[in-house]
Enzyme design. Structure first.
Site, mmCIF file in Angstrom:
data_model
loop_
_atom_site.group_PDB
_atom_site.id
_atom_site.type_symbol
_atom_site.label_atom_id
_atom_site.label_comp_id
_atom_site.label_asym_id
_atom_site.label_seq_id
_atom_site.Cartn_x
_atom_site.Cartn_y
_atom_site.Cartn_z
ATOM 1 N N GLU A 293 0.832 -1.210 0.000
ATOM 2 C CA GLU A 293 0.000 0.000 0.000
ATOM 3 C C GLU A 293 0.861 1.252 0.000
ATOM 4 O OE1 GLU A 293 -3.083 -0.064 -0.537
ATOM 5 O OE2 GLU A 293 -3.872 -1.970 0.164
ATOM 6 N N ASP B 73 -4.519 -9.656 -8.547
ATOM 7 C CA ASP B 73 -4.856 -8.655 -9.567
ATOM 8 C C ASP B 73 -3.699 -7.848 -10.165
ATOM 9 O OD1 ASP B 73 -4.630 -7.469 -7.059
ATOM 10 O OD2 ASP B 73 -6.511 -6.389 -7.120
ATOM 11 N N GLU C 208 -18.523 -6.008 -2.561
ATOM 12 C CA GLU C 208 -17.167 -6.557 -2.475
ATOM 13 C C GLU C 208 -17.080 -7.964 -3.056
ATOM 14 O OE1 GLU C 208 -14.926 -4.459 -2.486
ATOM 15 O OE2 GLU C 208 -13.750 -4.830 -0.703
HETATM 16 C C1 DMJ Z 1 -6.361 0.545 -5.022
HETATM 17 O O1 DMJ Z 1 -5.602 0.909 -3.924
HETATM 18 C C2 DMJ Z 1 -5.519 -0.065 -6.080
HETATM 19 O O2 DMJ Z 1 -6.225 0.002 -7.265
HETATM 20 C C3 DMJ Z 1 -5.114 -1.481 -5.782
HETATM 21 O O3 DMJ Z 1 -4.454 -2.119 -6.836
HETATM 22 C C4 DMJ Z 1 -6.253 -2.346 -5.340
HETATM 23 N N1 DMJ Z 1 -7.431 -1.636 -5.184
HETATM 24 C C5 DMJ Z 1 -7.470 -0.360 -4.563
HETATM 25 C C6 DMJ Z 1 -8.799 0.283 -4.850
HETATM 26 O O4 DMJ Z 1 -9.849 -0.590 -4.860
#
Ligand code: DMJ
Length: 730
Positions: free
Chosen positions: A135, A283, A377
């Site tokens: 993050e 992802d 979600e």
């Molecule tokens: C964001 O912080 C980024 O897109 C991350 O890759 C995953 N998703 C959150 C928002 O949903």
């Protein structure tokens, strides 16, 4: 545009081709949106941004996030601990840093300049706080770099903005990069998931460093920011570390399926969770392989992406659905629901030039938002709510933007307008925008995550803007996963650092998309309304008028070896009966005359699952239940939302619900004989979802004499750290 991009072409040229593919606009038969209408919606988006950003600056700054219901800032340590989500908060004014380059995109150059001054003068990065490496990288390092690139560009334009700027943000980015580097001090090269900004990982003061696992996306989403930092600062170490982590993930892919799992051991590289999809946990690993190629021009990343992409399209994508499968046995689906993070995937497919499945999945997602207002979600493959929370995530807006760029179809402007309207109607509160706790009830949560400002407004504003109306040429930038803007010129204007180019990409089978991004005209010759034609088949997926799915049959294997019962008897005990199909296998449904299956092998029965076509027009109302943790230190302040089971005691009819101390089952999955049955007796059992049949777990726990059961998603345990490692918690 259908031509292959030859491998010795400059990277920038490759990017131009990709961009051109995105910009291929076909004349359409659908009613287009007038310029006036578009600019009205754009103004509305700016007004909403002002409300959200203004509220953050007024009520929350310098705190990391705004609490839009309490109209104050969220300061870590002063609010009840929310588990892993709080690991984004590093006492570094997260939301301001994450928002800076959005200010430029929205042409708010005065505010940008003021914001940069505040960050430079007031933000410290040496805080004694444990943060998530992932993050902090995507939101803060990416935010600082995106803002530096914008500041540098404005200064060079010499139009009066940022004249004072002397790369201060880049210096901060470099400092932050060094504070994250200790996380990479593992034998495998995969980073620790958390780091103490002041004390690193292994020092006695760090309060972190005992973790053994991380998620694939956590380890595999560093390369864009770290490579940009290396190329801008001249220090190669960042790009080297991020590349090494990607190399490990690639080496550890399952060679048979070419898929990766969701959680990996950072010390020995063993897979801890072997479920494989394109949403939570994985992802942005895929996203960064593709975008690393675009940003850095290294073919190795594209080759890897293409190999994974072929596997995803073979096993995971069942248009319009994106499923999760077992990485070692990819014909086995591991769950019947999808998570909202996967909504970014159609956008990535646009970058790849694979428009048809992108249009299909996006349309499915649009139908889900029509039914539930926002993307929950998690939602089932029948599009019912599985987990009703919606923290204002931007992924659906992101894909909508990319699809509009690629098709020019005004349908996507309509989708964008509906996102804007729903945010205003259902999420707007006097002090900003509040996350939705449950899309079924519309209740709010006291949180406005920084990605709402970093991503949502950027994508929405860009969707309704003409290229000429923007202060920058947006096609010269790559969006990071947090939508920060990094210039593609990084690949050519600044030479790659030493050791940072991998030679000899592995041989993969070439196809139409290996090195190029075909245009809509190549894919759908002489069919200007191709997007509409594709969408039309998915118009009635949900709600009233839903057509039966065209091909609901999918082969699965039922693992029936862990219950000691005969397979037929076991299925029957769960109310499942079998119907013969013409090909000699059997169909499973919850009614009909039971028949013997034709064959069984190694304790595994091969069956075909036939999705039942519901005749119900409306979604069955599910009233979520609350799980309240009442013992210290929570004292009732921590309340979790839970979906009730469809069997057992009706808790809504019990005045005080069920109260008891909690014991985690051993094994945690409750998929085999319970080792702590005695301890579970008279208590509330907690078990993980997955791995075996739900009913088998419930029966086992019931036999142990529990007074209630809480099933918890592995995802929750990982993402939110909900279950403590101690076996007891009250
Ligand atoms: C964001 O912080 C980024 O897109 C991350 O890759 C995953 N998703 C959150 C928002 O949903």
């Amino acid at each position: 545009m259908g031509e292959r991009v030859v491998s010795d072409m400059g990277v920038f040229e490759k990017w131009v081709l990709l961009v051109s593919a995105l910009c291929t606009v076909c004349p359409l038969q659908v009613r287009s949106m007038s310029k006036e209408e578009k600019s009205k919606i754009r103004d509305q988006i700016v007004e909403m941004f002002d409300h959200a950003y203004g509220s953050y600056m007024k009520y929350a700054y310098p705190a990391d996030e705004l609490m839009p219901l309490s109209c104050r800032g969220r300061v870590r340590g002063l609010e009840p601990n929310r588990g892993d989500i709080d690991d984004s908060l590093g006492k570094f004014s997260l939301t301001l840093i994450d928002t800076l380059d959005t200010l430029v995109v929205l042409n708010k150059l005065e505010e940008f300049e003021a914001g940069v001054r505040r960050v430079v003068q007031e933000v410290r990065l040496d805080n004694d706080v444990v943060v998530s490496v992932f993050e902090t990288n995507i939101r803060v390092l990416g935010g600082l770099l995106g803002a530096h690139v914008m500041a540098d560009m404005l200064r060079k334009r010499a139009e009066g903005h940022m004249a004072w700027y002397r790369d201060e943000l880049l210096h901060m980015a470099r400092e932050l990069g060094h504070r994250l580097l200790p996380a990479f001090n593992t034998t495998s090269g995969l980073p620790y998931p958390r780091v103490n900004l002041r004390h690193g990982v292994l020092s006695p003061l760090s309060r972190t460093g005992t973790e053994s696992d991380t998620c694939t996306a956590c380890a595999g989403t560093m390369i864009l920011e770290f490579a940009a930092l290396s190329r801008l600062s001249g220090e190669s170490v960042f790009e080297e570390q991020a590349r090494r982590a990607l190399d490990v993930l690639w080496e550890k892919r399952q060679r048979g399926s070419d898929l990766v799992g969701t959680v990996i051991n950072i010390h020995n590289g063993d897979w801890v969770r072997r479920d494989s999809g394109v949403g939570a946990g994985i992802d942005s690993y895929y996203e960064y392989l593709m975008k690393a190629y675009i940003l850095l021009g290294d073919d190795v990343y594209l080759e890897r992406f293409n190999t994974h992409y072929a596997a995803i399209m073979k096993y995971i994508s069942q248009p319009p659905l994106l499923l999760s499968v077992h990485m070692h046995n990819p014909t086995v689906s591991v769950r019947s629901w999808m998570d909202s993070l996967l909504a970014f995937f159609p956008g990535l497919q646009v970058l790849r030039g694979d428009l048809k499945p992108a249009i299909e999945t996006h349309e499915m997602l649009y139908q889900v938002t029509k039914q539930h207002k926002f993307l929950p979600e998690a939602f089932t493959t029948e599009f019912r709510v599985h987990w009703g929370q919606h923290p204002l995530r931007p992924e659906f807006a992101e894909s909508t933007y990319f699809l509009y760029k690629a098709t020019g179809d005004p349908h996507y402007l309509g989708v964008g307008r509906s996102i804007v309207e729903k945010l205003n109607t259902h999420a707007r509160v006097p002090c900003g925008f509040a996350a939705v706790q449950d899309v079924r009830t519309g209740t709010h949560e006291d949180r406005m995550d920084s990605f709402f400002l970093a991503e949502m407004f950027k994508y929405l504003y860009l969707l309704f803007s003409e290229k000429s109306e923007l202060p920058i040429d947006i096609d010269h930038y790559v969006f990071t996963t947090e939508a920060h803007l990094l210039p593609v010129s990084l690949s050519t204007a600044l030479s790659p650092c030493r050791h940072n180019r991998t030679n000899g990409p592995p041989a993969v089978e070439d196809d139409l998309f290996t090195h190029s991004c075909p245009s809509a005209q190549t894919l759908f010759p002489n069919n200007p309304s191709f997007a509409k034609t594709i969408r039309d088949s998915y118009k009635y997926l949900t709600g009233a008028g839903a057509a039966p799915p065209s091909s609901p049959i999918r082969g699965i294997e039922l693992p029936l070896h862990d219950n000691g019962m005969e397979p037929m008897e076991f299925l029957k005990s769960m109310g499942i009966s079998l119907t013969p199909l013409s090909d000699g296998s059997v169909g499973v449904s919850s009614s009909g005359s039971p028949l013997e299956p034709s064959s069984s092998q190694n304790g595994v029965y091969r069956v075909k699952l036939i999705a039942e076509v519901t005749t119900e027009e409306e979604e069955e109302a599910v009233v979520p239940l609350a799980v309240q943790i009442i013992s210290p230190p929570f004292l009732g302040r921590t309340v979790l939302t839970a979906g009730p089971a469809k069997f057992g005691m009706d808790l809504t009819k019990q005045e005080h619900g069920v109260k008891g101390s909690v014991v985690r089952s051993v094994p945690f999955s409750a998929c085999s004989v319970l080792e702590n049955a005695v301890e579970l007796h008279g208590r509330v059992g907690v078990a993980l979802r997955g791995d075996c049949m739900f009913a088998a777990k419930a029966r086992r726990l019931q036999e142990a004499g529990v007074i209630g059961i809480i099933f918890i998603d592995p995802l929750q345990v990982q993402v939110q750290g909900l279950i403590p490692h101690r076996s007891h918690d009250h």
